[in-house]
Design a protein around this motif. Sequence first.
Motif, short mmCIF file in Angstrom:
data_model
loop_
_atom_site.label_atom_id
_atom_site.label_comp_id
_atom_site.label_asym_id
_atom_site.label_seq_id
_atom_site.Cartn_x
_atom_site.Cartn_y
_atom_site.Cartn_z
N VAL A 75 0.82 -1.26 -0.07
CA VAL A 75 -0.01 -0.09 0.14
C VAL A 75 0.94 1.07 -0.06
O VAL A 75 1.92 1.08 0.97
CB VAL A 75 -0.83 0.05 1.17
N GLU A 76 0.73 2.19 -1.01
CA GLU A 76 1.58 3.17 -1.15
C GLU A 76 0.77 4.48 -1.02
O GLU A 76 -0.39 4.57 -1.76
CB GLU A 76 2.15 3.21 -2.26
N PRO A 77 1.01 5.52 -0.08
CA PRO A 77 0.18 6.89 -0.23
C PRO A 77 0.74 7.75 -1.68
O PRO A 77 1.77 7.56 -2.26
CB PRO A 77 0.98 7.41 1.05
N ARG A 78 -0.34 8.38 -2.25
CA ARG A 78 -0.35 9.03 -3.20
C ARG A 78 -0.91 10.35 -2.93
O ARG A 78 -2.21 10.40 -2.39
CB ARG A 78 -1.01 8.57 -4.43
N GLN A 83 -4.58 13.34 0.71
CA GLN A 83 -3.97 12.20 0.87
C GLN A 83 -4.88 10.93 0.47
O GLN A 83 -5.70 10.64 1.03
CB GLN A 83 -3.23 12.19 2.16
N TYR A 85 -4.71 6.64 -1.27
CA TYR A 85 -3.53 5.46 -1.11
C TYR A 85 -4.20 4.61 -2.59
O TYR A 85 -4.93 4.52 -2.87
CB TYR A 85 -3.91 4.64 -0.04
N ASP A 86 -2.93 3.58 -2.85
CA ASP A 86 -2.98 2.85 -4.04
C ASP A 86 -2.37 1.56 -3.52
O ASP A 86 -1.65 1.58 -2.39
CB ASP A 86 -2.13 3.37 -5.00
N ASP A 104 -8.55 5.43 -6.22
CA ASP A 104 -7.73 5.93 -5.14
C ASP A 104 -8.56 5.87 -3.97
O ASP A 104 -9.59 6.06 -3.86
CB ASP A 104 -7.50 7.59 -5.36
N SER A 107 -8.36 5.76 2.33
CA SER A 107 -7.81 5.29 3.85
C SER A 107 -6.78 3.98 3.45
O SER A 107 -7.19 3.50 2.46
CB SER A 107 -8.72 4.80 4.95
N TYR A 108 -5.82 4.07 4.30
CA TYR A 108 -4.70 2.70 4.11
C TYR A 108 -5.60 1.63 4.18
O TYR A 108 -5.26 0.56 3.50
CB TYR A 108 -4.05 3.04 5.17
N ALA A 111 -7.49 0.55 0.95
CA ALA A 111 -6.61 0.07 -0.02
C ALA A 111 -5.94 -1.37 0.15
O ALA A 111 -6.06 -2.15 -0.61
CB ALA A 111 -5.29 0.93 -0.35
#
Length: 128
Positions: A75-78, A83, A85-86, A104, A107-108, A111
């Motif tokens: 899991v990566e923030p974009r 903010q 996540y992907d 998108d 929340s973490y 994702a």
Amino acid sequence: MNPEDYVSYPLALALKKHGFDWECRDFYWTSDGTFKHTDAPVHKNSEHCTTMVATPTLWQAQKWLREVKKWHIIVEPRIWEQQVYDFKLWHYYRGYENANRGFDYLSYEAALSAGIEAALELIEKKGE
């Protein structure tokens, strides 16, 4: 813990179908997805248990997928206007798999849940 820290009822069923048998302190009790928590005996998925489904936390499901099925969910923030996540999927033997759905996630946890679902779909599709 918050309900969003656990897998959904459909994901719990999919995990059970693919062999998830780790001990959990929480479970879905019936087919309507009623969530129960116990401090009593720990529940494991069983072929004989049709009314209870072990309900792992997202991190337990992620760890099981990584250790047992060799699927890593990253899991990566974009950051754009807010903010988001992907997620990406990586298999130990095959490398990256394009499983992102083009969303998108806000929340973490959302994702990570989507990544778990995508990994289980690939396991089903590839017969692992």
